[in-house]
Design an enzyme around this catalytic site. Structure first.
Site, PDB file in Angstrom:
ATOM      1  N   GLU A 294      -9.526 -13.196  15.169  1.00 44.25           N
ATOM      2  CA  GLU A 294      -8.186 -13.753  15.289  1.00 44.25           C
ATOM      3  C   GLU A 294      -7.215 -12.699  15.823  1.00 44.25           C
ATOM      4  O   GLU A 294      -6.371 -12.980  16.670  1.00 44.25           O
ATOM      5  CB  GLU A 294      -7.737 -14.297  13.934  1.00 44.25           C
TER       6      GLU A 294
ATOM      7  N   HIS B  40       5.534   1.360  11.673  1.00 46.22           N
ATOM      8  CA  HIS B  40       5.186   2.300  12.741  1.00 46.22           C
ATOM      9  C   HIS B  40       4.880   1.619  14.068  1.00 46.22           C
ATOM     10  O   HIS B  40       5.139   2.204  15.126  1.00 46.22           O
ATOM     11  CB  HIS B  40       3.966   3.130  12.345  1.00 46.22           C
TER      12      HIS B  40
END
Length: 160
Positions: free
Chosen positions: A79, A106
């Site tokens: 996925e 991040h």
């Protein structure tokens, strides 16, 4: 902070988790768009569902709408790979709270992948909640790195 619109997609292995998350997130005030599947099919093909959800995230973001995506499957790997084929998507596989938070903080990931067979419903819900709640840091080094990825994605140029 306003809540993002959430686009969600799954395959047969994540249907129970997806149904739970749709209810859970709507209960928290999120607008949730379910990209399927609508019914259980053990032979379904997840790429179409995940790509549709990923495309919707990018379309919303390009239109100025705050949006994030969730793609679910047995492991979350396929996925994530499917979602990452959509230009503008940064999909991250989350397997613990740190990876869920760091994907946003991040990497400014806009799609999270979770393996429905890898976590209990409660664990997976905590991962999704952590991902959705974590803001991007906007730290210069992270912005620079994401920019290099985007440059490669759009031009094929590898920036040193």
């Amino acid at each position: 902070m306003p809540k993002p619109r959430v686009h969600i997609a799954t395959d047969h292995a994540g249907m129970e988790l997806s149904a739970h998350l749709v209810t859970h997130l709507r209960g928290q005030g999120f607008e949730v768009v379910d990209h399927g599947p609508a019914e259980y099919d053990p032979l379904d093909d997840y790429p179409s569902f995940c790509i549709k959800a990923a495309r919707a995230v990018v379309a919303d973001q390009e239109a100025g709408t705050l949006a994030l995506g969730i793609v679910l499957g047995g492991s979350g790997n396929g996925e994530q790979i499917a979602a990452n084929k959509v230009r503008g998507v940064r999909a991250a596989l989350a397997w613990n709270l740190d990876t869920a938070r760091l994907a946003r903080e991040h990497n400014d990931a806009n799609v999270v992948a979770v393996g429905g067979r890898q976590h209990s419903v409660d664990e997976a819900t905590r991962l999704i909640d952590a991902f959705l709640a974590e803001p991007f840091s906007h730290d210069e080094r992270h912005v620079r790195r994401i920019g290099k990825i985007s440059t490669y994605e759009t031009t094929g140029e590898v920036v040193e």
